[in-house]
Design an enzyme around this catalytic site. Structure first.
Site, PDB file in Angstrom:
ATOM      1  N   HIS A  62       2.592   1.525   0.332  1.00 22.85           N
ATOM      2  CA  HIS A  62       2.764   1.815   1.903  1.00 22.85           C
ATOM      3  C   HIS A  62       2.427   3.453   2.038  1.00 22.85           C
ATOM      4  CE1 HIS A  62       5.440  -1.819   2.855  1.00 22.85           C
ATOM      5  NE2 HIS A  62       5.455  -1.788   1.395  1.00 22.85           N
ATOM      6  N   ASP A  68      -0.758  -2.160   8.260  1.00 26.59           N
ATOM      7  CA  ASP A  68       0.228  -3.179   7.990  1.00 26.59           C
ATOM      8  C   ASP A  68       0.444  -3.735   9.426  1.00 26.59           C
ATOM      9  OD1 ASP A  68       2.947  -3.190   6.108  1.00 26.59           O
ATOM     10  OD2 ASP A  68       3.275  -4.000   7.993  1.00 26.59           O
ATOM     11  N   ILE A  69       0.752  -5.134   9.278  1.00 25.72           N
ATOM     12  CA  ILE A  69       0.638  -5.926  10.407  1.00 25.72           C
ATOM     13  C   ILE A  69       2.056  -5.727  11.295  1.00 25.72           C
ATOM     14  CG2 ILE A  69       1.978  -7.847   9.438  1.00 25.72           C
ATOM     15  CD1 ILE A  69      -0.070  -9.783  10.671  1.00 25.72           C
ATOM     16  N   ASN A  73       7.501  -0.894  -3.293  1.00 23.86           N
ATOM     17  CA  ASN A  73       8.633  -1.602  -3.514  1.00 23.86           C
ATOM     18  C   ASN A  73       8.326  -2.518  -4.700  1.00 23.86           C
ATOM     19  OD1 ASN A  73      10.063  -0.547  -1.372  1.00 23.86           O
ATOM     20  ND2 ASN A  73       8.958  -1.856  -0.053  1.00 23.86           N
ATOM     21  N   HIS A 101       1.194  -3.054  -3.520  1.00 26.94           N
ATOM     22  CA  HIS A 101       0.685  -2.482  -2.512  1.00 26.94           C
ATOM     23  C   HIS A 101       1.793  -0.976  -2.315  1.00 26.94           C
ATOM     24  CE1 HIS A 101       3.789  -5.358  -1.529  1.00 26.94           C
ATOM     25  NE2 HIS A 101       4.280  -4.651  -0.567  1.00 26.94           N
ATOM     26  N   VAL A 115       5.734  -9.117  -0.803  1.00 26.87           N
ATOM     27  CA  VAL A 115       4.474  -9.653  -1.281  1.00 26.87           C
ATOM     28  C   VAL A 115       4.051  -9.346  -2.743  1.00 26.87           C
ATOM     29  CG1 VAL A 115       2.059  -9.801  -0.758  1.00 26.87           C
ATOM     30  CG2 VAL A 115       3.692  -9.563   1.106  1.00 26.87           C
TER      31      VAL A 115
HETATM   32  P1  AMP Z   1       7.025  -5.116   0.856  1.00 29.14           P
HETATM   33  O1  AMP Z   1       8.318  -5.460   1.602  1.00 29.14           O
HETATM   34  O2  AMP Z   1       6.992  -3.774   0.076  1.00 29.14           O
HETATM   35  O3  AMP Z   1       6.690  -6.235   0.053  1.00 29.14           O
HETATM   36  O4  AMP Z   1       5.907  -4.921   2.080  1.00 29.14           O
HETATM   37  C1  AMP Z   1       5.139  -5.987   2.499  1.00 29.14           C
HETATM   38  C2  AMP Z   1       4.369  -5.333   3.703  1.00 29.14           C
HETATM   39  O5  AMP Z   1       3.252  -6.433   4.104  1.00 29.14           O
HETATM   40  C3  AMP Z   1       5.186  -5.395   5.012  1.00 29.14           C
HETATM   41  O6  AMP Z   1       5.326  -4.198   5.459  1.00 29.14           O
HETATM   42  C4  AMP Z   1       4.720  -6.486   5.698  1.00 29.14           C
HETATM   43  O7  AMP Z   1       4.613  -6.071   7.187  1.00 29.14           O
HETATM   44  C5  AMP Z   1       3.217  -6.318   5.411  1.00 29.14           C
HETATM   45  N1  AMP Z   1       2.557  -7.707   5.644  1.00 29.14           N
HETATM   46  C6  AMP Z   1       2.308  -8.660   5.432  1.00 29.14           C
HETATM   47  N2  AMP Z   1       1.867  -9.711   6.085  1.00 29.14           N
HETATM   48  C7  AMP Z   1       0.445  -8.867   6.366  1.00 29.14           C
HETATM   49  C8  AMP Z   1      -0.759  -8.817   6.707  1.00 29.14           C
HETATM   50  N3  AMP Z   1      -1.156 -10.403   6.864  1.00 29.14           N
HETATM   51  N4  AMP Z   1      -1.354  -8.228   7.044  1.00 29.14           N
HETATM   52  C9  AMP Z   1      -0.893  -6.722   7.154  1.00 29.14           C
HETATM   53  N5  AMP Z   1       0.113  -6.326   6.518  1.00 29.14           N
HETATM   54  C10 AMP Z   1       1.165  -7.687   6.403  1.00 29.14           C
END
Ligand code: AMP
Length: 126
Positions: free
Chosen positions: A112, A35-36, A97, A110, A106
């Site tokens: 986590h 995760d970024i 989520n 995914h 996103v």
């Molecule tokens: P969610 O709120 O469950 O949709 O989580 C989206 C996750 O994606 C968050 O924890 C962000 O930090 C992560 N994220 C967004 N862009 C990137 C990226 N380019 N590379 C890795 N993680 C990302």
């Protein structure tokens, strides 16, 4: 179930190689990457390579091969991180989520995988 998949979401771009990622695991149907903006010392995202919006979409529409691969990939990430309780690891939490109440940012499924510190209660009390 009627999901429209937005192929411009950031994880779709990662899967197409349009933006970089720090890969942990890459299998036939699944990609795992850091995760970024990690919220714990270990924070890895596991995504299917198929165009699935969230968990219920995936569970209903994915092939058995995709589902098996995705599930095993999550376990492989836990092994890679050394957090499996059965192997002496400290444990971990999985989160997927979904939608508005789940505060999904996103729109590509995914999971986590978070660990590396005590994670507290599952949900904040209101
Ligand atoms: P969610 O709120 O469950 O949709 O989580 C989206 C996750 O994606 C968050 O924890 C962000 O930090 C992560 N994220 C967004 N862009 C990137 C990226 N380019 N590379 C890795 N993680 C990302």
């Amino acid at each position: 179930m009627a999901y429209a998949y937005d192929d411009q979401n950031i994880f779709a771009k990662i899967l197409r190689g349009e933006i970089p990622n720090k890969t942990v695991l890459d299998t036939e149907h699944t990609l795992a990457f850091h995760d970024i903006a990690p919220q714990a010392p270990e924070h890895v995202l596991v995504i299917p390579k198929g165009a699935y919006v969230n968990f219920d979409h995936f569970a209903q529409a994915a092939s058995e091969a995709e589902i098996v691969d995705f599930t095993r990939a999550i376990a492989a990430v836990c092994k890679e991180l050394g957090v499996e309780p059965g192997e002496g690891g400290m444990g971990y939490r999985l989160l997927a989520n979904s939608g508005e109440a789940g505060v999904q940012e996103v729109p590509h499924l995914h999971v986590h995988v978070v660990s590396g510190r005590p994670l507290g209660r599952m949900l904040q009390k209101q």
